[in-house]
Write a protein that holds these residues in place. Structure first.
Motif, PDB file in Angstrom:
ATOM      1  N   HIS A 167      -4.551  -0.358  -3.274  1.00 34.00           N
ATOM      2  CA  HIS A 167      -5.902  -0.238  -1.760  1.00 34.00           C
ATOM      3  C   HIS A 167      -6.898  -1.578  -2.209  1.00 34.00           C
ATOM      4  CE1 HIS A 167      -6.946   3.699  -1.360  1.00 34.00           C
ATOM      5  NE2 HIS A 167      -6.558   4.321  -2.145  1.00 34.00           N
ATOM      6  N   VAL A 168      -6.323  -2.618  -3.120  1.00 35.94           N
ATOM      7  CA  VAL A 168      -6.844  -3.893  -3.051  1.00 35.94           C
ATOM      8  C   VAL A 168      -6.540  -4.729  -1.960  1.00 35.94           C
ATOM      9  CG1 VAL A 168      -7.069  -6.020  -3.907  1.00 35.94           C
ATOM     10  CG2 VAL A 168      -8.184  -4.157  -5.263  1.00 35.94           C
ATOM     11  N   ILE A 169      -5.001  -4.787  -2.397  1.00 32.31           N
ATOM     12  CA  ILE A 169      -4.023  -5.707  -1.987  1.00 32.31           C
ATOM     13  C   ILE A 169      -4.079  -5.004  -0.128  1.00 32.31           C
ATOM     14  CG2 ILE A 169      -1.210  -5.469  -1.508  1.00 32.31           C
ATOM     15  CD1 ILE A 169      -0.996  -5.777  -4.537  1.00 32.31           C
ATOM     16  N   TYR A 170      -4.164  -3.981   0.310  1.00 31.55           N
ATOM     17  CA  TYR A 170      -4.008  -3.668   2.238  1.00 31.55           C
ATOM     18  C   TYR A 170      -5.657  -3.727   2.410  1.00 31.55           C
ATOM     19  CZ  TYR A 170      -0.362  -0.225   3.454  1.00 31.55           C
ATOM     20  OH  TYR A 170       0.815  -0.518   3.953  1.00 31.55           O
ATOM     21  N   ASN A 171      -6.678  -3.728   1.405  1.00 37.07           N
ATOM     22  CA  ASN A 171      -7.767  -4.161   2.149  1.00 37.07           C
ATOM     23  C   ASN A 171      -7.419  -5.493   2.415  1.00 37.07           C
ATOM     24  OD1 ASN A 171      -8.244  -1.826   1.800  1.00 37.07           O
ATOM     25  ND2 ASN A 171      -9.862  -2.517   0.072  1.00 37.07           N
ATOM     26  N   ILE A 172      -7.275  -6.293   1.465  1.00 37.19           N
ATOM     27  CA  ILE A 172      -6.790  -8.020   1.771  1.00 37.19           C
ATOM     28  C   ILE A 172      -6.332  -8.183   2.901  1.00 37.19           C
ATOM     29  CG2 ILE A 172      -5.775  -9.652   0.535  1.00 37.19           C
ATOM     30  CD1 ILE A 172      -6.621  -9.463  -2.109  1.00 37.19           C
ATOM     31  N   LEU A 175      -8.301  -7.970   6.177  1.00 36.88           N
ATOM     32  CA  LEU A 175      -9.219  -8.160   5.869  1.00 36.88           C
ATOM     33  C   LEU A 175      -9.007  -9.859   6.609  1.00 36.88           C
ATOM     34  CD1 LEU A 175     -11.513  -6.844   2.620  1.00 36.88           C
ATOM     35  CD2 LEU A 175     -11.365  -6.635   5.803  1.00 36.88           C
ATOM     36  N   ALA A 176      -7.413 -10.510   5.662  1.00 38.18           N
ATOM     37  CA  ALA A 176      -7.435 -11.136   6.451  1.00 38.18           C
ATOM     38  C   ALA A 176      -6.889 -10.996   8.132  1.00 38.18           C
ATOM     39  CB  ALA A 176      -6.124 -12.024   5.597  1.00 38.18           C
ATOM     40  N   ARG A 177      -6.536 -10.298   8.263  1.00 35.99           N
ATOM     41  CA  ARG A 177      -6.165 -10.359   9.818  1.00 35.99           C
ATOM     42  C   ARG A 177      -6.989 -10.776  10.529  1.00 35.99           C
ATOM     43  NH1 ARG A 177      -2.772  -5.566   8.136  1.00 35.99           N
ATOM     44  NH2 ARG A 177      -1.014  -6.641   7.828  1.00 35.99           N
ATOM     45  N   ARG A 178      -8.496  -9.750   9.838  1.00 38.75           N
ATOM     46  CA  ARG A 178      -9.421  -9.884  10.625  1.00 38.75           C
ATOM     47  C   ARG A 178     -10.533 -11.013  10.985  1.00 38.75           C
ATOM     48  NH1 ARG A 178     -14.230  -5.648   9.084  1.00 38.75           N
ATOM     49  NH2 ARG A 178     -12.719  -3.814   9.489  1.00 38.75           N
ATOM     50  N   ALA A 179     -10.218 -11.571   9.777  1.00 34.04           N
ATOM     51  CA  ALA A 179     -10.669 -12.738   9.351  1.00 34.04           C
ATOM     52  C   ALA A 179     -10.457 -14.182  10.484  1.00 34.04           C
ATOM     53  CB  ALA A 179     -10.608 -13.336   7.686  1.00 34.04           C
ATOM     54  N   THR A 191     -11.886  -2.490  15.597  1.00 33.73           N
ATOM     55  CA  THR A 191     -11.418  -0.856  14.990  1.00 33.73           C
ATOM     56  C   THR A 191     -10.021  -0.989  15.251  1.00 33.73           C
ATOM     57  OG1 THR A 191     -11.464  -1.429  17.679  1.00 33.73           O
ATOM     58  CG2 THR A 191     -13.679  -0.619  16.439  1.00 33.73           C
ATOM     59  N   ALA A 192      -9.621  -2.019  14.702  1.00 35.07           N
ATOM     60  CA  ALA A 192      -7.787  -2.183  15.042  1.00 35.07           C
ATOM     61  C   ALA A 192      -7.127  -1.950  13.994  1.00 35.07           C
ATOM     62  CB  ALA A 192      -6.796  -3.992  15.515  1.00 35.07           C
ATOM     63  N   ALA A 193      -6.279  -1.222  13.556  1.00 29.73           N
ATOM     64  CA  ALA A 193      -5.876   0.145  12.827  1.00 29.73           C
ATOM     65  C   ALA A 193      -5.580  -1.725  10.994  1.00 29.73           C
ATOM     66  CB  ALA A 193      -5.242   0.669  12.782  1.00 29.73           C
ATOM     67  N   ASP A 194      -4.849  -2.185  11.908  1.00 30.22           N
ATOM     68  CA  ASP A 194      -4.188  -3.359  11.328  1.00 30.22           C
ATOM     69  C   ASP A 194      -4.981  -4.113  10.888  1.00 30.22           C
ATOM     70  OD1 ASP A 194      -4.499  -4.886  13.293  1.00 30.22           O
ATOM     71  OD2 ASP A 194      -2.498  -5.698  13.005  1.00 30.22           O
ATOM     72  N   GLU A 195      -6.894  -3.639  10.879  1.00 29.73           N
ATOM     73  CA  GLU A 195      -7.665  -4.716  10.421  1.00 29.73           C
ATOM     74  C   GLU A 195      -8.393  -4.403   9.810  1.00 29.73           C
ATOM     75  OE1 GLU A 195      -8.948  -6.694  14.219  1.00 29.73           O
ATOM     76  OE2 GLU A 195      -6.956  -7.597  14.876  1.00 29.73           O
TER      77      GLU A 195
END
Length: 223
Positions: A167-172, A175-179, A191-195
């Motif tokens: 989960h930590v890996i997926y969250n990173i 969140l990197a994409r969102r940032a 709201t994009a799924a990959d972010e």
């Protein structure tokens, strides 16, 4: 019979051995080495041309928890942490300065918002446990953000006792994409799924172990 624990992959500063890789092959808790490997892969391969992101290895994060604020600069100075917009800290719940622990969570610093976001897939609460508060205050000063806010980030809850590292890996990743896209980690910004860590499916979590094995092999690992 002698126990074999040969080298599987030597990737930049990370060495993966058979015992590390075997953790990906079953329902096992991920260790520092696997998470460090993937963060280094993100840094060296995925975001090699991106200057605003910084991924701190679990080993360094654990050291930071047990040193003074002045000593933090020894670790963070060479990484130019003061010049990074978003810094990712995978947190182990081990309260001793040695290997151990039972749970991974994620702390992310957003400089544009002067905010630390905390993501915990066990949903023990939206705030850091009290024992980490002194660490957070010293860390904030070390990265040149003496005034800051702490917010609980929304993420999918794990459905077993061992997938916190996945989960930590997926969250990173999300969140990197969102940032990079929004220059913010605010939950309302995307709201994009990959972010969005709240849109990670259990199927993706199960598949991620095999994806990591495939990546190790792609990079030259001897599986």
């Amino acid at each position: 019979m002698a126990y074999s624990n040969g080298t599987v992959l030597n990737f930049h500063n990370t060495l993966l051995r058979e015992s590390d890789v075997n953790l990906l092959m079953g329902p096992h808790w991920l260790n520092d080495q696997i998470i460090s490997f993937y963060l280094e892969y993100l840094e060296k391969n995925v975001y090699q041309n991106t200057r605003g992101l910084l991924f701190i290895s679990p080993e360094v994060v654990q050291c930071l928890k047990f040193v003074s604020g002045q000593e933090m600069s020894i670790f963070l100075g060479p990484l130019n942490a003061k010049g990074k917009s978003f810094i990712f800290f995978p947190l182990n719940d081990n309260d001793e300065a040695k290997a151990g622990g039972n749970h991974w969570s994620l702390l992310v610093f957003s400089r544009p918002e002067s905010t630390f976001y905390y993501y915990d897939s066990l949903h023990f609460g939206t705030s850091l446990k009290k024992s980490l508060r002194p660490f957070l205050f010293e860390l904030a000063k070390a990265i040149d953000c003496p005034e800051f806010e702490v917010r609980g980030g929304e993420c999918v809850k794990q459905n077993n006792s061992y997938d916190c590292g996945i989960h930590v890996i997926y969250n990173i990743e999300c969140l990197a994409r969102r940032a990079l896209k929004h220059n913010s980690l605010d939950d309302d910004e995307s709201t994009a799924a990959d972010e969005n860590p709240t849109k990670i499916t259990n199927q993706k979590i199960r598949q991620k172990r095999q994806d990591l094995l495939n990546l190790i092999q792609k990079l030259g690992g001897k599986l």
